[in-house]
Design a protein around this motif. Structure first.
Motif, PDB file in Angstrom:
ATOM      1  N   MET A 128      17.620 -44.145   3.289  1.00  0.00           N
ATOM      2  CA  MET A 128      17.901 -43.307   4.445  1.00  0.00           C
ATOM      3  C   MET A 128      17.536 -41.851   4.249  1.00  0.00           C
ATOM      4  O   MET A 128      17.572 -41.078   5.189  1.00  0.00           O
ATOM      5  CB  MET A 128      19.379 -43.414   4.779  1.00  0.00           C
ATOM      6  CG  MET A 128      19.670 -44.721   5.443  1.00  0.00           C
ATOM      7  SD  MET A 128      21.390 -45.052   5.461  1.00  0.00           S
ATOM      8  CE  MET A 128      21.691 -45.632   3.842  1.00  0.00           C
ATOM      9  N   GLY A 129      17.220 -41.491   3.032  1.00  0.00           N
ATOM     10  CA  GLY A 129      16.924 -40.082   2.787  1.00  0.00           C
ATOM     11  C   GLY A 129      18.155 -39.206   2.914  1.00  0.00           C
ATOM     12  O   GLY A 129      18.064 -38.012   3.116  1.00  0.00           O
ATOM     13  N   ILE A 130      19.334 -39.818   2.818  1.00  0.00           N
ATOM     14  CA  ILE A 130      20.566 -39.038   2.904  1.00  0.00           C
ATOM     15  C   ILE A 130      21.065 -38.781   1.492  1.00  0.00           C
ATOM     16  O   ILE A 130      21.170 -39.714   0.702  1.00  0.00           O
ATOM     17  CB  ILE A 130      21.656 -39.812   3.665  1.00  0.00           C
ATOM     18  CG1 ILE A 130      21.245 -39.983   5.116  1.00  0.00           C
ATOM     19  CG2 ILE A 130      22.987 -39.095   3.577  1.00  0.00           C
ATOM     20  CD1 ILE A 130      22.192 -40.839   5.901  1.00  0.00           C
ATOM     21  N   ILE A 131      21.348 -37.520   1.199  1.00  0.00           N
ATOM     22  CA  ILE A 131      22.019 -37.245  -0.061  1.00  0.00           C
ATOM     23  C   ILE A 131      23.498 -37.391   0.196  1.00  0.00           C
ATOM     24  O   ILE A 131      24.081 -36.643   0.965  1.00  0.00           O
ATOM     25  CB  ILE A 131      21.688 -35.844  -0.568  1.00  0.00           C
ATOM     26  CG1 ILE A 131      20.201 -35.782  -0.868  1.00  0.00           C
ATOM     27  CG2 ILE A 131      22.485 -35.517  -1.795  1.00  0.00           C
ATOM     28  CD1 ILE A 131      19.730 -34.424  -1.160  1.00  0.00           C
ATOM     29  N   ASN A 132      24.075 -38.394  -0.418  1.00  0.00           N
ATOM     30  CA  ASN A 132      25.463 -38.724  -0.115  1.00  0.00           C
ATOM     31  C   ASN A 132      26.388 -37.972  -1.057  1.00  0.00           C
ATOM     32  O   ASN A 132      26.678 -38.436  -2.144  1.00  0.00           O
ATOM     33  CB  ASN A 132      25.645 -40.232  -0.242  1.00  0.00           C
ATOM     34  CG  ASN A 132      27.068 -40.642  -0.042  1.00  0.00           C
ATOM     35  OD1 ASN A 132      27.847 -39.891   0.537  1.00  0.00           O
ATOM     36  ND2 ASN A 132      27.411 -41.811  -0.520  1.00  0.00           N
TER      37      ASN A 132
END
Lengths: 336, 291
Positions: B32-36
């Protein structure tokens, strides 16, 4: 209306300590003005240039420690350090930006987060210089809060005006072009690395100066306070986001709102619950009051989630949308 | 020499567990290209569930895996569905809004935990918590060794899952090119929800495995979030094998740093490695392992 609002606000702010004698509210206003400067700085690098920084506390702490060490080690007046605090923050920002601006987007954000942590560790470990976890304690210059108030006001006004000036100049347009499309900006011959550095250093200077003021005003700092990720870096981002990213007055509005919200939760709705508990004498309300005061960080977190979900461009950025919600008019759909 | 070997073993055992922590984040970041930045906080939630299971139900931490993993899968899926996916539709100036959102979620999770369990330190004392066995004079912690092998098992399983199953292929396709995957009939939204769930379940496993040997308090999340993103960057985004190598590297670096430089530096070493890798090996170990 729109043109007269800022000068009117300024006049109100100048008169504020005369109108309100209560030192608690004066203290809150000093914090608000400090956050105006920090938020404006964050807005330059993140809102206008599009390089979201999670590391404002690194600059804030650098400024604060410079001010503290000037007094502590050199015996100079802490006011000297207000200028040098900004310069010290730039000294941190310069090598960092030089190295890390080849990273983009979220990677830069992560690198700045790492900078934040590295600075905190250095301040903790380098005990002979910084005093480690014990922190630094200095004498405050004034007993009254009023001089601090005007200094903070001056700092906030200068930061907003200088950002306005910068954003109206060639630099400002370069900054925005980098935010909109870095590759396109590059292909037009803009030295994006150079302008990102300029933007970061402006942000660092403003934040560092605010840090030095904080040291002067509070008289005490330790690594956990000034290099705190949540209390400084995230707060700076919130001030920017809540107020409005990439708008001049966004951080001003954001600072007011965030400090108010912070106090609102911290004091348990301004003592409302405490009062209710005393009034009704019920133990349940008393416990509720205790829980609410403990939960101010929770309130903060919930606020972040809600604001990002419904107002991604902040109060100033989404002002037309907020107005629509309150006046009840619907957005006209453009066909097609 | 003994000190060196002991440090090596400790680093490797810790590294396996770190790999499990990093793998979930790596999956989420890659797809997702999300830095969680709520990753460690999710782990903290799993650890509290383990703690409750152990203290009030008398459930062994290893059995608690069967509860924490589905629970965190659900929590992760809900977060993705109701907090992160809506963000893709709102127009905003900064693409980093998602990162900020995860910070907010992390804060909420931490504070809810503090609300329920207060800030006190908690721990789970099992029979094997402090026992260890010796191999040629080098001590192996039983719990850490077990955790290491379970972590390897999960890695192998994830590897198989991503390479051989349809769902795994769909996840990899979404990671490579979301729009193209959408055109090929992959329900990208469902995949993102699923991926976040799997990522959370993996970190839940790590948290539960860590529980017998570690203590627990609400703020434990953020140092592990920091470790997770160091591991992820080290391993390369979206690479499960890379995450294991990243975890091992971080584990070893921390162990050797603590032994030969000083305990105070172990957190900083990770961060320095992180910055160096970002600069000189931008795609991490993925470039070396290719998977």
């Amino acid at each position: 209306m729109k043109r007269f609002a800022p000068p009117l606000l300024l006049v109100l702010l100048i008169l504020f300590p005369i109108l309100v004698q209560d030192s608690y509210y004066q203290h809150l206003m000093i914090l608000v003005l400090m956050w105006v400067a920090i938020g404006t700085g964050w807005n330059v690098i993140a809102g206008y240039t599009g390089q979201v920084s999670f590391g404002d506390a690194a600059f804030f702490g650098a400024g604060a420690y410079t001010a503290g060490l000037f007094v502590h080690k050199l015996g100079l007046s802490a006011w000297w350090a207000m200028a040098f605090g900004g310069i010290a923050a730039m000294a941190v920002a310069f090598p960092f930006g030089w190295i890390c601006f080849r990273l983009r987007g979220a990677y830069f954000a992560l690198a700045s987060l790492a900078l934040n942590e590295v600075m905190r560790h250095i301040a903790t470990i380098w005990e002979p210089l910084t005093g480690g976890m014990v922190g630094l304690l200095i004498m405050q210059s004034f007993v009254s809060k009023i001089p601090y108030y005007y200094i903070a006001l001056g700092m906030a006004v200068i930061s907003v005006l200088s950002v306005q000036f910068i954003m109206a100049s060639k630099w400002g347009y370069y900054f925005i072009s980098i935010r909109e499309d870095q590759d396109a900006a590059e292909s037009l011959g803009i030295d994006t690395h150079y302008y990102k550095m300029c933007s970061l250093n402006i942000a660092a200077f403003l934040t560092g100066t605010a840090g030095a003021l904080y040291m002067n005003y509070m008289g005490f700092i330790d690594p956990e306070v000034v290099f705190s990720l949540h209390d400084i870096s995230i707060m700076a981002i919130l001030v920017g986001i809540v107020g409005g990213v990439g708008t001049l007055y966004g951080p001003v509005v954001g600072a007011f709102v965030m400090v108010a919200v912070h106090e609102f939760f911290r004091t348990g709705f301004f003592g409302l619950f405490k009062g209710l508990a005393a009034l009704t004498g019920s133990a349940a309300v008393e416990t509720a009051a205790k829980f609410i005061m403990e939960a101010h960080v929770l309130g903060f977190g919930v606020l972040v989630v809600i604001v990002i979900l419904i107002l991604p461009n902040g109060i100033v950025g989404d002002w037309s949308r907020i107005k629509r919600i309150f006046t009840g008019t619907r957005q006209r759909k453009v066909p097609g | 020499m003994d000190v060196f070997l002991q440090t090596l073993v400790a680093g490797i055992l810790k590294g396996g567990l770190y790999g499990l922590i990093g793998m979930g984040m790596s999956l989420i970041m890659g797809v997702m290209g999300i830095i969680n930045l709520a990753h460690g906080q999710l782990m903290m939630v799993a650890m509290y569930i383990t703690f409750v299971c152990f203290t009030y139900l008398g459930l062994d931490p290893y059995a608690a895996l069967l509860i924490t993993m589905p629970a965190l899968f659900l929590l992760g899926a809900l977060i993705q569905r109701y907090a992160l996916n809506p963000l893709m539709e709102v127009e905003s100036l900064l693409p980093e809004n998602q990162v900020l959102m995860t910070v907010g979620i992390g804060m909420v999770l931490t504070e809810i935990a503090r609300f329920i369990f207060s800030s006190d330190y908690k721990s789970v004392q099992t029979a094997y918590s402090s026992s260890s066995f010796f191999l040629r004079g080098i001590s192996f912690s039983v719990a850490l060794t077990a955790a290491f092998f379970i972590a390897l098992l999960f890695t192998g399983f994830m590897f198989w899952f991503l390479l051989k199953t349809d769902l795994g292929r769909a996840i990899r396709a979404t990671a490579q090119d979301k729009d193209a995957a959408l055109l090929m009939g992959v329900d990208a939204k469902r995949i993102t929800i699923l991926t976040f769930g799997i990522g959370s379940a993996l970190v839940a496993a790590a948290g539960t495995l860590l529980m017998p040997i570690y203590y627990l308090f609400p703020d434990i999340g953020s140092p592990f979030t920091r470790k997770a993103f160091v591991i992820t960057i080290l391993g390369g985004l979206g690479s499960t094998v890379g995450a294991i190598f990243g975890g091992l590297t971080l584990g070893l670096a921390e162990a050797f740093g603590a032994t030969y430089i000083g305990m105070a530096f172990d957190d900083m070493i990770g961060l320095l490695i992180f910055i160096l890798v970002l600069l000189f090996l931008p795609s991490g170990f993925k470039r070396l392992t290719k998977i």
